[in-house]
Write a protein that holds these residues in place. Structure first.
Motif, PDB file in Angstrom:
ATOM      1  N   GLN A   3       8.282   0.554  -3.900  1.00 60.41           N
ATOM      2  CA  GLN A   3       7.703   1.789  -3.379  1.00 60.41           C
ATOM      3  C   GLN A   3       6.841   2.460  -4.437  1.00 60.41           C
ATOM      4  O   GLN A   3       6.972   2.187  -5.624  1.00 60.41           O
ATOM      5  CB  GLN A   3       8.797   2.725  -2.879  1.00 60.41           C
ATOM      6  N   CYS A   4       5.969   3.312  -3.945  1.00 59.03           N
ATOM      7  CA  CYS A   4       5.021   3.991  -4.837  1.00 59.03           C
ATOM      8  C   CYS A   4       5.782   4.867  -5.828  1.00 59.03           C
ATOM      9  O   CYS A   4       6.683   5.616  -5.455  1.00 59.03           O
ATOM     10  CB  CYS A   4       4.056   4.833  -4.015  1.00 59.03           C
ATOM     11  N   GLN A   5       5.420   4.772  -7.101  1.00 59.09           N
ATOM     12  CA  GLN A   5       6.097   5.558  -8.113  1.00 59.09           C
ATOM     13  C   GLN A   5       5.684   7.019  -8.065  1.00 59.09           C
ATOM     14  O   GLN A   5       6.347   7.879  -8.610  1.00 59.09           O
ATOM     15  CB  GLN A   5       5.789   4.980  -9.506  1.00 59.09           C
ATOM     16  N   ASN A   6       4.574   7.251  -7.404  1.00 58.29           N
ATOM     17  CA  ASN A   6       4.063   8.629  -7.332  1.00 58.29           C
ATOM     18  C   ASN A   6       4.652   9.397  -6.159  1.00 58.29           C
ATOM     19  O   ASN A   6       5.078  10.542  -6.309  1.00 58.29           O
ATOM     20  CB  ASN A   6       2.537   8.595  -7.234  1.00 58.29           C
ATOM     21  N   CYS A   7       4.673   8.742  -4.943  1.00 55.83           N
ATOM     22  CA  CYS A   7       5.098   9.501  -3.764  1.00 55.83           C
ATOM     23  C   CYS A   7       6.190   8.792  -2.956  1.00 55.83           C
ATOM     24  O   CYS A   7       6.528   9.235  -1.861  1.00 55.83           O
ATOM     25  CB  CYS A   7       3.892   9.816  -2.871  1.00 55.83           C
ATOM     26  N   SER A   8       6.708   7.666  -3.479  1.00 57.99           N
ATOM     27  CA  SER A   8       7.843   6.933  -2.882  1.00 57.99           C
ATOM     28  C   SER A   8       7.550   6.304  -1.522  1.00 57.99           C
ATOM     29  O   SER A   8       8.467   5.911  -0.812  1.00 57.99           O
ATOM     30  CB  SER A   8       9.086   7.835  -2.762  1.00 57.99           C
ATOM     31  N   TYR A  15      -2.263  -1.015  -3.799  1.00 54.48           N
ATOM     32  CA  TYR A  15      -2.488   0.441  -3.804  1.00 54.48           C
ATOM     33  C   TYR A  15      -1.579   1.124  -2.784  1.00 54.48           C
ATOM     34  O   TYR A  15      -1.255   0.550  -1.749  1.00 54.48           O
ATOM     35  CB  TYR A  15      -3.945   0.759  -3.463  1.00 54.48           C
ATOM     36  N   CYS A  16      -1.192   2.358  -3.062  1.00 55.92           N
ATOM     37  CA  CYS A  16      -0.377   3.121  -2.138  1.00 55.92           C
ATOM     38  C   CYS A  16      -1.229   3.604  -0.964  1.00 55.92           C
ATOM     39  O   CYS A  16      -2.318   4.151  -1.164  1.00 55.92           O
ATOM     40  CB  CYS A  16       0.241   4.316  -2.859  1.00 55.92           C
ATOM     41  N   ALA A  17      -0.727   3.373   0.239  1.00 55.15           N
ATOM     42  CA  ALA A  17      -1.489   3.766   1.429  1.00 55.15           C
ATOM     43  C   ALA A  17      -1.512   5.278   1.603  1.00 55.15           C
ATOM     44  O   ALA A  17      -2.366   5.819   2.303  1.00 55.15           O
ATOM     45  CB  ALA A  17      -0.898   3.102   2.670  1.00 55.15           C
ATOM     46  N   GLN A  18      -0.566   5.966   0.986  1.00 53.94           N
ATOM     47  CA  GLN A  18      -0.453   7.413   1.163  1.00 53.94           C
ATOM     48  C   GLN A  18      -1.262   8.202   0.140  1.00 53.94           C
ATOM     49  O   GLN A  18      -2.053   9.063   0.502  1.00 53.94           O
ATOM     50  CB  GLN A  18       1.030   7.811   1.084  1.00 53.94           C
ATOM     51  N   CYS A  19      -1.077   7.870  -1.152  1.00 50.44           N
ATOM     52  CA  CYS A  19      -1.728   8.676  -2.188  1.00 50.44           C
ATOM     53  C   CYS A  19      -2.791   7.914  -2.962  1.00 50.44           C
ATOM     54  O   CYS A  19      -3.558   8.511  -3.718  1.00 50.44           O
ATOM     55  CB  CYS A  19      -0.702   9.250  -3.158  1.00 50.44           C
ATOM     56  N   GLY A  20      -2.855   6.600  -2.782  1.00 54.31           N
ATOM     57  CA  GLY A  20      -3.925   5.825  -3.405  1.00 54.31           C
ATOM     58  C   GLY A  20      -3.651   5.363  -4.820  1.00 54.31           C
ATOM     59  O   GLY A  20      -4.482   4.709  -5.434  1.00 54.31           O
TER      60      GLY A  20
HETATM   61 ZN   LIG Z   1       1.870   7.015  -3.285  1.00 55.87          ZN
END
Ligand SMILES: [Zn+2]
Length: 283
Positions: A3-8, A15-20
């Motif tokens: 999972q994304c380390q920035n927004c989970s 790349y994260c689909a939510q925050c990029g």
């Molecule tokens: Zn993210």
């Protein structure tokens, strides 16, 4: 599942689909840390050069990509336009300073006798401006002051003000012209913004060519300046026609005929805007 380390948000790619944010679980090495820093610059660079290259050699392609939604690899139209015009007017002011130091001739010759004669009165003294039209109390002192200043510095500050006002005039000219283009491209219906984007792109191209010409003239001998400026003319013509043909996907014949009539409209609008800019610069 990573999972994304920035927004989970669960990741489905690099790349994260939510925050990029790019997924990079490792603690960065010193080299990687520096690489990240330089990549930011080289990537921005390559994007700029790719955009400028395409702008110069492929008329109409850049705005077409933009409208097709292929935007990530190029600079957006307005940013490109601002970048190019700022560069152009910077080069122009450097150029003016260079030629000022070479020869001491003013950009605009000011006649000492009759600066303005709208009132039609007899004038013997310089800057004895007669004017009795509308807004007389407001205009007359301003015209007088501009005239006196022009006489003092041979029109240098007036022409400087004019050049400084031209970019503002362009922001009036481009939407005006884009609006009239809607009549030329009535069917299929197109958005006003479609025309405007093409105009912003084409003007960017012309200012870019202008920048190249100004820079080349610093290097090339004076004898080649004339031919160089002459060569820009067919380039500009061919560029604009091709941009219409590529962007609106119409035939060569149709594009040329539309171009011919549009040039007249553009010329008239340009004169209108430049005259208004000139008056605004005096006042
Ligand atoms: Zn993210």
């Amino acid at each position: 599942m990573t999972q994304c380390q920035n927004c989970s948000t669960p990741l489905s790619g690099p790349y994260c689909a939510q925050c990029g944010q790019k997924h990079n679980p490792k603690i960065p090495s010193v080299l990687g840390f520096l690489g990240e820093f330089t990549e930011a610059f080289t990537h921005a660079d390559s994007r700029l050069w790719r955009t400028l290259g395409l702008l110069l050699v492929r008329p109409g392609e850049l705005p077409k990509h933009y409208f097709a939604g292929q935007r990530a690899q190029f600079l957006p139209p307005l940013r490109l336009y601002l970048l190019v015009t700022i560069g152009f007017f910077l080069l122009l002011s450097i150029d003016a300073r260079i030629s000022d130091s070479e020869v001491d001739t003013p950009l605009i010759e000011v006649k000492t006798e009759q600066p303005s004669d709208e009132g039609g009165a007899e004038q013997t003294q310089p800057c004895d401006v007669q004017y009795s039209g509308p807004a007389q109390d407001y205009l007359l002192p301003k015209i007088k002051r501009a005239c006196e200043q022009a006489l003092n510095d041979n029109g240098a500050s007036l022409s400087q003000r004019f050049v400084a006002n031209v970019p503002k005039g362009m922001f009036v000219l481009m939407p005006l012209f884009a609006a009239t283009m809607m009549l030329w491209y009535w069917r299929p219906r197109r958005y006003f913004m479609e025309h405007l984007i093409l105009q912003v792109s084409n003007h960017s191209a012309m200012f870019l060519v202008g920048s190249i010409v100004v820079s080349l003239e610093w290097i090339l001998p004076a004898g080649l300046h004339g031919p160089l400026e002459l060569a820009v003319l067919p380039y500009g013509l061919f560029y604009c026609v091709t941009s219409l043909r590529v962007y609106y996907e119409q035939s060569r014949v149709l594009s040329w005929s539309k171009f011919g009539s549009l040039m007249i409209v553009y010329g008239l609008l340009l004169i209108l805007v430049l005259v208004t800019t000139g008056i605004a610069s005096i006042i």
